[in-house]
Design a protein around this motif. Sequence first.
Motif, PDB file in Angstrom:
ATOM      1  N   ARG A   1       0.857  -1.184   0.000  1.00  0.00           N
ATOM      2  CA  ARG A   1       0.000   0.000   0.000  1.00  0.00           C
ATOM      3  C   ARG A   1       0.896   1.238   0.000  1.00  0.00           C
ATOM      4  O   ARG A   1       1.949   1.247   0.634  1.00  0.00           O
ATOM      5  N   ALA A   2       0.458   2.243  -0.729  1.00  0.00           N
ATOM      6  CA  ALA A   2       1.211   3.497  -0.745  1.00  0.00           C
ATOM      7  C   ALA A   2       0.969   4.252   0.564  1.00  0.00           C
ATOM      8  O   ALA A   2      -0.106   4.173   1.157  1.00  0.00           O
ATOM      9  N   ILE A   3       1.990   4.987   0.997  1.00  0.00           N
ATOM     10  CA  ILE A   3       1.910   5.771   2.234  1.00  0.00           C
ATOM     11  C   ILE A   3       2.288   7.209   1.924  1.00  0.00           C
ATOM     12  O   ILE A   3       3.293   7.460   1.257  1.00  0.00           O
ATOM     13  N   ILE A   4       1.460   8.153   2.387  1.00  0.00           N
ATOM     14  CA  ILE A   4       1.810   9.559   2.276  1.00  0.00           C
ATOM     15  C   ILE A   4       1.795  10.186   3.666  1.00  0.00           C
ATOM     16  O   ILE A   4       1.071   9.732   4.556  1.00  0.00           O
ATOM     17  N   GLU A   5       2.604  11.207   3.851  1.00  0.00           N
ATOM     18  CA  GLU A   5       2.677  11.906   5.133  1.00  0.00           C
ATOM     19  C   GLU A   5       3.112  13.343   4.882  1.00  0.00           C
ATOM     20  O   GLU A   5       4.069  13.585   4.150  1.00  0.00           O
TER      21      GLU A   5
END
Length: 346
Positions: free
Chosen positions: A277-281
């Motif tokens: 899964r892609a993760i953004i922050e």
Amino acid sequence: MDAVVDASAENAVHGEDGAAKLQDRLQRRHQARIEDTERRKEAKQSQSVAEEKIGYFSSTFNSERASIAELLSTCSGADRAAATQKLEDATVKTAQLQKFVNDSVCFLTQYELRQAQDALQKLQASLAETREEALPKKKFAFRSRTKAAEKVSKQATDSPPDVGRSPDSGITKTDGAPASQQCGFSYMNNAFLTKTAEEILNQDVLLTHLTNCKVRLFGSPSTLHLKHIDSCEILCGPVSTSVFVDNCRNSILAVACQQLRTHNTTDTQVYLHVTSRAIIEDCKGVSFAPLSWSYPTMQEDFSVSGLDPGRNNWNQVDDFNWLAAGTPSPNWTVIPEEDRKTTWDP
């Protein structure tokens, strides 16, 4: 008399109807209780199964991680052949542990997933450090000083030093990894930049401080790091582990990888193939679409990378700054089909 009989009969009918309605109501209430009990039972069983899965994941993950760490610790003092075999075993075990995490995404919470991915990243860094210590690359040295060497030395003395950069790629030593183990481009403007499959095979690729550049990376690198990217178009072949993006703005990225982690990024489109899964922050205005870039040898590079070309979770994005359950994050969107890029310049 007949009227009295008719009234009695009518009351009897009404009494029978009332009794039937009461019986029906009681029966429906009883059925509802049974269904409610079944729902509670199923929910409890489901919770129990989830807890068992999470418990199994935690114990297995921690056990495997400890096993890999112990294997790495035995490389110190071992001869080169033994250290090479141990490092190969540790690399295989780490890849298997990454796959175990990817396969467990469906029942892990965001917190548990983040903890596991952080632990994996530290483990991969430890693996790289141990490899550098146990299997240092041989240094090249001239046995005798030739006139050509003296000429090169004089030129180097007369020219200002390019501190911290590799002579072939302009790359700067970062993240604690020697520049010799990395390749890529840095501090470039308005340039068209390419790397071949042979140049990036199993390498850590770093692209940093690029502005208004087009980058084409053909092949399968080990990891890809993008830092301080502005108004660029970056296309990369299948990355065997992770892509890390930090401080990217107004750009277009096309990548395939096991894991994507994006930080401090704004107004950027990502054409993605990702098996976890892609993760953004700390991101805003990031949009996603399935990977549409390809080149003649991409399928071969997928095989080299170990990625599954049939498994793509491009629209499964976890925003670590948005934990409101049931409400989509405002920090990322899906690119509408009619707006997606389908043709790419060579």
